[in-house]
Scaffold this motif. Structure first.
Motif, PDB file in Angstrom:
ATOM      1  N   ALA A   6       2.910  -0.924  -4.963  1.00 50.74           N
ATOM      2  CA  ALA A   6       2.452  -2.277  -4.657  1.00 50.74           C
ATOM      3  C   ALA A   6       2.846  -3.185  -5.807  1.00 50.74           C
ATOM      4  O   ALA A   6       2.541  -2.899  -6.967  1.00 50.74           O
ATOM      5  CB  ALA A   6       0.937  -2.295  -4.462  1.00 50.74           C
ATOM      6  N   ALA A  58      -0.619  -4.542   3.069  1.00 51.42           N
ATOM      7  CA  ALA A  58      -0.442  -5.553   2.013  1.00 51.42           C
ATOM      8  C   ALA A  58      -1.343  -6.753   2.269  1.00 51.42           C
ATOM      9  O   ALA A  58      -1.962  -7.283   1.336  1.00 51.42           O
ATOM     10  CB  ALA A  58       1.022  -5.984   1.937  1.00 51.42           C
ATOM     11  N   LEU A  77       4.797  -4.226  -0.625  1.00 50.95           N
ATOM     12  CA  LEU A  77       4.736  -2.774  -0.721  1.00 50.95           C
ATOM     13  C   LEU A  77       6.129  -2.195  -0.540  1.00 50.95           C
ATOM     14  O   LEU A  77       6.845  -2.560   0.396  1.00 50.95           O
ATOM     15  CB  LEU A  77       3.807  -2.192   0.346  1.00 50.95           C
TER      16      LEU A  77
END
Length: 182
Positions: A6, A58, A77
């Motif tokens: 992330a 996300a 991501l």
């Protein structure tokens, strides 16, 4: 379970949008992420999840940060294969360290205005648009770069950047994770 990286845009920068990494770990764990690990305060996390829709995840992460901390960062991501492809397709080599930047794109741009970026780039800067990565070689730094300021508007998609040192460290962490028994 899949492993994701992330990348958070705009957290813990010059005292704005403060998000302690321990809070980020808790948020990710509450959303069902496992084996969460962060790298440097500027917003990089690695984790495993059974969720199969990264864009939706996300958005959930960003919404949860907003609920808990009052700001909504952009979260991109990347899967392990996406990170590996970005590294493999790097046109500038890896000896340039912090002068090489990977600008990760949320999606492939439909109508990128590369001519406009070429017009504003410094003589020392070089760039190449890949599939979902904009590669930038900026030996004089990115702090005052007109090119950097124009990337997102000229590509028309959300972008978050990491220098080669960070990208290579994320890859190293992924490698160590893959060596651990589950």
């Amino acid at each position: 379970m899949r492993t994701y990286i992330a990348l958070f845009r705009g957290i813990n920068v010059v005292g704005n949008n403060t998000l302690p990494m321990r809070d980020l770990v808790r948020i990710l764990e509450r959303l069902g992420c496992k084996d969460v690990e962060t790298y440097i305060r500027s917003g990089n996390a690695l984790f495993r999840t059974g969720k199969s829709k990264p864009k939706k995840l996300a958005e959930e992460i960003s919404a949860r940060i907003f609920k808990d901390h009052g700001f909504k960062p952009k979260v991109l991501l990347l899967s392990t294969p996406e990170l590996e492809a970005a590294i493999k397709n790097n046109p500038y080599g890896t000896k340039v360290g912090s002068a090489l930047h990977f600008m990760f794109l949320e999606s492939k741009p439909r109508k990128p205005d590369l001519a406009r970026l070429t017009a504003v780039k410094a003589k020392s800067e070089q760039f190449k648009l890949g599939n979902k990565v904009f590669y930038l070689y900026a030996p004089d730094g990115v702090g005052r770069s007109k090119l950097v300021a124009g990337i997102e508007p000229c590509l028309g998609v959300p972008v978050t950047g990491r220098n080669w040192n960070t990208v290579s460290k994320l890859r190293e962490i992924l490698g160590k994770r893959e060596q651990k028994p589950n």
